[in-house]
Scaffold this motif. Structure first.
Motif, PDB file in Angstrom:
ATOM      1  N   HIS A 113     -12.556   4.600   8.410  1.00 42.64           N
ATOM      2  CA  HIS A 113     -12.584   5.657   7.237  1.00 42.64           C
ATOM      3  C   HIS A 113     -13.397   5.167   5.810  1.00 42.64           C
ATOM      4  N   ILE A 114     -13.770   4.059   7.057  1.00 41.44           N
ATOM      5  CA  ILE A 114     -15.356   3.797   4.849  1.00 41.44           C
ATOM      6  C   ILE A 114     -16.243   3.170   6.441  1.00 41.44           C
ATOM      7  N   ASN A 115     -17.093   4.233   5.862  1.00 43.48           N
ATOM      8  CA  ASN A 115     -18.585   4.147   6.182  1.00 43.48           C
ATOM      9  C   ASN A 115     -19.438   2.160   5.679  1.00 43.48           C
ATOM     10  N   LYS A 116     -19.995   2.412   6.614  1.00 43.07           N
ATOM     11  CA  LYS A 116     -20.821   0.740   6.957  1.00 43.07           C
ATOM     12  C   LYS A 116     -21.964   0.806   4.963  1.00 43.07           C
ATOM     13  N   GLU A 117     -22.539   1.661   4.977  1.00 39.34           N
ATOM     14  CA  GLU A 117     -23.576   2.279   4.190  1.00 39.34           C
ATOM     15  C   GLU A 117     -23.051   2.175   2.584  1.00 39.34           C
ATOM     16  N   ASP A 118     -21.521   2.702   2.080  1.00 38.10           N
ATOM     17  CA  ASP A 118     -21.233   3.281   1.654  1.00 38.10           C
ATOM     18  C   ASP A 118     -20.090   2.108   0.456  1.00 38.10           C
ATOM     19  N   PRO A 119     -20.953   2.293  -0.688  1.00 36.22           N
ATOM     20  CA  PRO A 119     -20.452   1.065  -2.075  1.00 36.22           C
ATOM     21  C   PRO A 119     -19.057   2.180  -2.192  1.00 36.22           C
ATOM     22  N   VAL A 120     -17.570   1.795  -1.722  1.00 37.57           N
ATOM     23  CA  VAL A 120     -16.669   2.562  -1.478  1.00 37.57           C
ATOM     24  C   VAL A 120     -16.167   0.958  -2.117  1.00 37.57           C
ATOM     25  N   ARG A 121     -14.868   1.790  -3.332  1.00 44.06           N
ATOM     26  CA  ARG A 121     -13.616   1.101  -3.680  1.00 44.06           C
ATOM     27  C   ARG A 121     -12.162   1.060  -2.200  1.00 44.06           C
ATOM     28  N   VAL A 122     -11.942  -0.281  -2.731  1.00 38.38           N
ATOM     29  CA  VAL A 122     -10.347  -0.178  -1.375  1.00 38.38           C
ATOM     30  C   VAL A 122      -9.224  -1.209  -2.288  1.00 38.38           C
ATOM     31  N   ALA A 123      -8.138  -0.653  -1.837  1.00 35.65           N
ATOM     32  CA  ALA A 123      -6.770  -1.500  -3.013  1.00 35.65           C
ATOM     33  C   ALA A 123      -6.502  -2.421  -1.574  1.00 35.65           C
ATOM     34  N   ASP A 124      -5.661  -2.816  -1.938  1.00 38.03           N
ATOM     35  CA  ASP A 124      -4.915  -3.624  -0.557  1.00 38.03           C
ATOM     36  C   ASP A 124      -3.827  -3.910  -1.711  1.00 38.03           C
ATOM     37  N   LEU A 125      -2.544  -3.293  -1.366  1.00 38.52           N
ATOM     38  CA  LEU A 125      -1.202  -3.180  -1.802  1.00 38.52           C
ATOM     39  C   LEU A 125      -0.553  -4.655  -1.356  1.00 38.52           C
ATOM     40  N   GLY A 126       0.004  -5.724  -2.032  1.00 40.85           N
ATOM     41  CA  GLY A 126       0.791  -6.456  -1.179  1.00 40.85           C
ATOM     42  C   GLY A 126       0.059  -7.758  -0.653  1.00 40.85           C
ATOM     43  N   THR A 127      -1.217  -8.009  -1.030  1.00 42.57           N
ATOM     44  CA  THR A 127      -1.850  -8.443  -0.025  1.00 42.57           C
ATOM     45  C   THR A 127      -1.514  -9.688   0.474  1.00 42.57           C
ATOM     46  N   GLY A 128      -0.794 -10.898  -0.157  1.00 42.75           N
ATOM     47  CA  GLY A 128       0.133 -12.234   0.188  1.00 42.75           C
ATOM     48  C   GLY A 128      -1.464 -12.676   0.038  1.00 42.75           C
ATOM     49  N   SER A 129      -1.716 -13.633   2.068  1.00 42.23           N
ATOM     50  CA  SER A 129      -2.576 -14.138   2.460  1.00 42.23           C
ATOM     51  C   SER A 129      -4.025 -13.517   1.801  1.00 42.23           C
ATOM     52  N   GLY A 130      -4.403 -12.581   1.947  1.00 43.17           N
ATOM     53  CA  GLY A 130      -5.182 -11.497   1.948  1.00 43.17           C
ATOM     54  C   GLY A 130      -5.869 -10.885   3.048  1.00 43.17           C
ATOM     55  N   ALA A 190      -5.048   0.225   1.421  1.00 40.14           N
ATOM     56  CA  ALA A 190      -4.113   0.091   2.324  1.00 40.14           C
ATOM     57  C   ALA A 190      -2.455  -1.028   1.916  1.00 40.14           C
ATOM     58  N   SER A 191      -2.119  -0.862   2.715  1.00 44.41           N
ATOM     59  CA  SER A 191      -0.696  -1.664   2.528  1.00 44.41           C
ATOM     60  C   SER A 191       0.307  -1.914   3.748  1.00 44.41           C
ATOM     61  N   ASN A 192       0.375  -2.654   3.687  1.00 44.34           N
ATOM     62  CA  ASN A 192       1.836  -3.627   4.169  1.00 44.34           C
ATOM     63  C   ASN A 192       2.789  -4.111   3.961  1.00 44.34           C
ATOM     64  N   PRO A 193       3.122  -3.528   3.352  1.00 41.63           N
ATOM     65  CA  PRO A 193       4.408  -3.419   2.141  1.00 41.63           C
ATOM     66  C   PRO A 193       5.452  -3.647   2.433  1.00 41.63           C
ATOM     67  N   PRO A 194       6.825  -4.945   1.574  1.00 38.48           N
ATOM     68  CA  PRO A 194       8.258  -5.483   2.413  1.00 38.48           C
ATOM     69  C   PRO A 194       8.497  -4.126   2.840  1.00 38.48           C
ATOM     70  N   TYR A 195       9.057  -3.709   4.637  1.00 39.81           N
ATOM     71  CA  TYR A 195       9.903  -2.656   4.880  1.00 39.81           C
ATOM     72  C   TYR A 195      10.587  -2.587   5.537  1.00 39.81           C
ATOM     73  N   ILE A 196      12.150  -3.605   5.560  1.00 32.05           N
ATOM     74  CA  ILE A 196      13.013  -3.987   5.827  1.00 32.05           C
ATOM     75  C   ILE A 196      14.044  -3.626   5.280  1.00 32.05           C
ATOM     76  N   ALA A 197      15.134  -3.588   5.497  1.00 22.94           N
ATOM     77  CA  ALA A 197      16.518  -2.869   4.401  1.00 22.94           C
ATOM     78  C   ALA A 197      17.745  -4.473   4.253  1.00 22.94           C
ATOM     79  N   GLN A 198      17.884  -4.131   3.183  1.00 21.14           N
ATOM     80  CA  GLN A 198      18.238  -5.374   2.987  1.00 21.14           C
ATOM     81  C   GLN A 198      19.180  -6.581   3.777  1.00 21.14           C
ATOM     82  N   ASP A 199      20.113  -4.965   4.618  1.00 22.20           N
ATOM     83  CA  ASP A 199      20.785  -5.934   5.287  1.00 22.20           C
ATOM     84  C   ASP A 199      20.873  -5.485   6.829  1.00 22.20           C
ATOM     85  N   ASP A 200      19.981  -5.475   7.331  1.00 22.35           N
ATOM     86  CA  ASP A 200      19.171  -4.666   8.644  1.00 22.35           C
ATOM     87  C   ASP A 200      19.823  -6.175   9.703  1.00 22.35           C
ATOM     88  N   PRO A 201      20.782  -5.744  10.833  1.00 22.60           N
ATOM     89  CA  PRO A 201      20.239  -7.023  11.155  1.00 22.60           C
ATOM     90  C   PRO A 201      19.824  -7.066  12.456  1.00 22.60           C
TER      91      PRO A 201
END
Ligand SMILES: C[S@@+](CC[C@H](N)C(=O)[O-])C[C@H]1O[C@@H](n2cnc3c(N)ncnc32)[C@H](O)[C@@H]1O
Length: 289
Positions: A113-130, A190-201
């Motif tokens: 979704h990002i053209n190589k030439e475009d000076p777009v703004r991107v956010a990564d939510l919950g970046t962790g190690s980056g 873009a985001s890879n947030p926490p998504y596991i239920a607290q009691d997930d067996p």
């Protein structure tokens, strides 16, 4: 574990370690090779070419200590303090989730979704190690990437990764999800947030024991963070901008429904190499990008 003798060869050391690790790890031989690589600074190819090479006493002793830690469940990436992701070598620590191969699908989708030439703004939510932010920034040097996390320890580590990779188009922001963006809008979130239920067996005990809870668990259902992100994303996306989300393999339908309900279009899930739908994306309506 039997003591590592001073005269031990590479082949003997790997054999002994593999035997020990096979009781707890499905990738015992690989784990042993990665740990020996870390200790000796030699490559796995080198081990195969020179199996009879003798290990220096110190290296043998250090290897034995690391194998013990691995046998107790500690992930190889935390022991080696590094993990490869998208061809980038990232420092990792117990302050961050170890980047997973399936997260590369988030990067793959984002890049379409990002053209190589475009000076777009991107956010990564919950970046962790980056991981996601740095992969996008390195493949799209004209993009400005804002990498956000609520954990200061994670941001410190991400900052070292940015420095080592000499990326100049990533900024780190501290805070909860969209808060640090204030009124700013992005072309892609873009985001890879926490998504596991607290009691997930199904949550593997060694993952729970070693990786940070705030990177994994999201409330009673696992949807808490995903709900917040889907709900608040429209206020931070330009028309035609994309939201790309990683989620659990049973959550694709739920994420699609949430995106459609919120008003996103072109909502679609993508499967990882194991065939599980792990990434779902949607476009905020408006001018097509
Ligand atoms: C699943 S990890 C993903 C890390 C990294 N993006 C990756 O894919 O390897 C989730 C991240 O979200 C962060 N996090 C948890 N709650 C947050 C919040 N309210 N705001 C911002 N980040 C948060 C955690 O600290 C963790 O780094």
């Amino acid at each position: 574990m039997p003591a590592v003798k001073s005269s031990q060869t590479v082949s003997d050391a790997l054999h002994t370690a593999t035997m020990l690790l096979s009781r707890s790890s499905p990738s015992a031989r690989l784990d042993a090779e990665l740990l020996l690589e870390y200790v000796t600074g030699l490559s796995r190819t080198n081990f195969r070419a020179n199996p009879e090479r003798e290990l220096p006493v110190n290296a043998g002793w250090s290897f034995q200590q690391l194998v013990k830690r691995r046998a107790q469940g500690e992930p190889v990436a935390y022991i080696r303090q590094q993990q490869e992701f998208w061809s980038l070598l990232l420092e990792v620590s117990p302050a961050v989730l170890i980047p997973r191969p399936e997260t590369e699908l988030v990067v793959e989708r984002a890049l379409t979704h990002i053209n190589k030439e475009d000076p777009v703004r991107v956010a990564d939510l919950g970046t962790g190690s980056g991981a996601i932010a740095l992969a996008i920034a390195s493949d799209r040097p004209r993009a400005t990437v804002l990498a956000i996390d609520a954990s200061k320890d994670a941001l410190e580590l991400a900052s070292r990764n940015i420095g080592r990779l000499q990326l100049t188009n990533v900024s780190l922001l501290h805070g909860s999800w969209f808060a640090p963006l204030e009124a700013a809008r992005c072309d892609l979130i873009a985001s890879n947030p926490p998504y596991i239920a607290q009691d997930d067996p199904d949550l593997a005990p060694e993952v729970k024991r070693f990786e940070p809870g705030m990177a994994l668990i999201s409330g009673r259902t696992g949807f808490e963070a995903l709900d917040t992100i889907v709900r608040e994303a429209p206020a931070h996306l330009n028309d035609g901008g994309w939201l790309v989300l990683e989620h659990g393999w049973k959550q694709a339908e739920g994420v699609r429904q949430r995106l459609v309900r919120q008003g996103f279009v072109h909502v679609r899930s993508h499967a990882d190499l194991a065939g599980h739908e792990r990434v779902t994306e949607g476009q905020w309506p408006g001018a097509q990008r």
